[in-house]
Design an enzyme around this catalytic site. Structure first.
Site, PDB file in Angstrom:
ATOM      1  N   LYS A   1       0.872  -1.186   0.000  1.00  0.00           N
ATOM      2  CA  LYS A   1       0.000   0.000   0.000  1.00  0.00           C
ATOM      3  C   LYS A   1       0.899   1.223   0.000  1.00  0.00           C
ATOM      4  CE  LYS A   1      -2.962   2.820   2.953  1.00  0.00           C
ATOM      5  NZ  LYS A   1      -2.076   3.987   2.733  1.00  0.00           N
TER       6      LYS A   1
ATOM      7  N   GLY B   1       6.625   6.141   8.089  1.00  0.00           N
ATOM      8  CA  GLY B   1       5.773   7.330   8.082  1.00  0.00           C
ATOM      9  C   GLY B   1       5.889   8.095   9.385  1.00  0.00           C
TER      10      GLY B   1
ATOM     11  N   GLY C   1       2.520   5.457  13.030  1.00  0.00           N
ATOM     12  CA  GLY C   1       3.070   4.268  13.674  1.00  0.00           C
ATOM     13  C   GLY C   1       2.271   3.866  14.894  1.00  0.00           C
TER      14      GLY C   1
ATOM     15  N   GLU D   1       9.394   2.650  10.998  1.00  0.00           N
ATOM     16  CA  GLU D   1      10.432   3.672  10.797  1.00  0.00           C
ATOM     17  C   GLU D   1       9.718   4.999  10.697  1.00  0.00           C
ATOM     18  OE1 GLU D   1      12.289   6.334   9.598  1.00  0.00           O
ATOM     19  OE2 GLU D   1      13.059   5.455   7.741  1.00  0.00           O
TER      20      GLU D   1
ATOM     21  N   CYS E   1      14.096  11.167   5.880  1.00  0.00           N
ATOM     22  CA  CYS E   1      14.031  10.710   7.274  1.00  0.00           C
ATOM     23  C   CYS E   1      15.362  10.919   7.979  1.00  0.00           C
ATOM     24  CB  CYS E   1      13.652   9.229   7.332  1.00  0.00           C
ATOM     25  SG  CYS E   1      12.005   8.871   6.704  1.00  0.00           S
TER      26      CYS E   1
END
Length: 458
Positions: free
Chosen positions: A155, A207, A212, A229, A263
């Site tokens: 997804k 994300g 999370g 993550e 990130c």
């Protein structure tokens, strides 16, 4: 159900629109993936590796359209050519270590006993991928999952809807069965419901912290393994013995590349007081050479942020810091800042940790720089964060970097580099950055489970 729309940051138009699957259709996808998993795992490892590498090769053959679509979807300038270097390197490395990593570990093989540890696939792996590096972040889990004998349901983020479609197109063209790798469009409610029903053997999410937390709540009580993550607020520390010019070049690139939407991008920098003025001066000159503009212009080095709301978060953090006494060193008027997705880069001094811009994830082209007197002060400030993904130390010797690195609450310690993934080293984090690991041999451990065999002849 409402359609999911992809708003292009380039011009604000609806670039793509897809209807999410109904809960019933989503459950059918999972059922197909489960039915296809054991036949896929029964194929020889060499065949699975060959098919996965062939899928990546097919993706490479789409480079022209992929690079163009990335610019439309999330704003990265076409001059940078997509993510193929990292995709290929990570695929090749994970494929090269698969046989050794997945091989049984024999404890005893005698006339009376055969005892060994094996690793077997977890079943169906669910990847929930982000938009900022949409191909790389997917490949990190997709490649080892398929090689290890799992089936995969992907997804992708709404901002990069077409990425999942391109990946599925490439892998299916290479011969990976359609039920072995399925791309889906789901809304949040259906996603969480699938996880709550223990549909998957492993869920990998990249994300936000809030996202999370939602995944963890959905999985509560199912005992489903999770890889989360969730971003970072990665620091750089420039010691007195650093190579100043190289530090400026790498840290500013780490702060500004991809419009700061990394990130592991550099979001805060601590510089020894003796180098502080020179570092700041050189950094302002470096960032001042960037050109903010249309990502299809070959001269553009800084594209728009992926969405105007992301840019507004950075503007708000910057404005709040300035109101508290921070000093901006770049004039937004010298860049093509439109007040929307096109955001001018910024360097801030006179900052401190009372400001959100030094503690909360910005995920944009802004960086705060503070002077420090000692290693101990730098370590304290680097650890004063809810995140812990990477830290970049600038010094002349390994021992110093290792000594400082051992005291930093982070997943990766860099010396004289930043914003980089080495596929031989595991990608992991601490605190609000999340839990779990990808890449390296440990990346195979995430998508397999250990199984013990204790066999006796009588």
């Amino acid at each position: 159900m409402k359609p999911i729309q992809l708003i292009s940051p380039v011009d604000g138009r609806v670039y793509a629109e897809r209807m999410p699957l109904s809960p019933e259709a989503a459950e059918t996808v999972v059922a197909r993936a489960k039915a296809a998993q054991k036949p896929w795992a029964a194929r020889p490892l060499e065949d699975r590796i060959a098919l996965v590498k062939a899928g990546v090769a097919k993706l490479n053959a789409m480079s022209e359209v992929v690079v163009e679509e990335l610019a439309w979807q999330m704003g990265r300038p076409t001059r940078y050519g997509g993510e193929f270097g990292g995709v290929n390197a990570r695929t090749d490395y994970m494929a090269s270590i698969a046989a050794k990593t997945l091989a049984p570990e024999m404890v005893e093989d005698s006339a009376q006993f055969r005892r060994f540890l094996a690793r077997e696939p977890v079943g169906v792996v669910f990847i929930i991928a982000p938009w900022n590096y949409p191909y790389l972040t997917t490949i990190n889990t997709l490649v080892p999952a398929l090689i290890a004998g799992n089936t995969v349901v992907l997804k992708h983020a709404s901002q990069t809807l077409l990425v999942g479609e391109r990946l599925a197109e490439a892998f299916h063209a290479a011969g990976v069965p359609e039920d072995v790798f399925q791309n889906v469009v789901l809304d949040h409610a259906t996603t969480e419901a699938l996880i709550a029903k223990r549909s998957f053997g492993f869920v990998n999410f990249t994300g936000s912290v809030a996202g999370g937390a939602a995944i963890e709540r959905a999985a509560a009580g199912t005992f489903t393994p999770l890889g989360l993550e969730l971003g970072g607020k990665d620091p750089g520390y420039v010691r007195e013995d650093a190579n100043l010019d190289v530090a400026v070049d790498v840290l500013m690139d780490g702060a500004m590349y991809n419009a700061g939407q990394c990130c592991c991008g550099i979001e805060r920098i601590y510089v020894h007081e003796k180098l502080f003025d020179s570092f700041v001066e050189k950094s302002v000159a470096w960032v001042g050479q960037l050109k903010l503009g249309n990502p299809f212009d070959a001269s553009t080095t800084l594209g728009p942020m992926a969405h105007k709301r992301f840019a507004q978060t950075v503007r708000d953090q910057t404005a709040e810091a300035i109101a508290k006494g921070a000093k901006p060193l770049l004039d937004p008027k010298t860049f093509a800042d439109d007040g929307g997705a096109y955001l001018a880069p910024q360097i801030l001094v006179n900052v401190d940790h009372s400001m959100r811009v030094m503690r909360e994830e910005s995920f944009g082209p802004v960086v705060g720089i503070m002077p420090v007197k000692t290693d101990e002060e730098a370590i304290r400030l680097m650890n004063d964060s809810p995140y812990g993904l990477t830290a970049s130390i600038w010094t002349q010797d390994y021992e110093t970097a290792e000594r400082i690195g051992a005291q930093i609450e982070t997943g990766t310690v860099f010396m004289n580099r930043a914003d980089y993934l080495d596929p031989a080293l595991t990608w992991t984090g601490v605190k609000d950055t999340g839990r779990g690991t990808s890449l390296s041999y440990l990346g195979f451990h995430s998508v397999t489970r250990p199984k013990s065999y204790h066999l006796k002849k009588v």
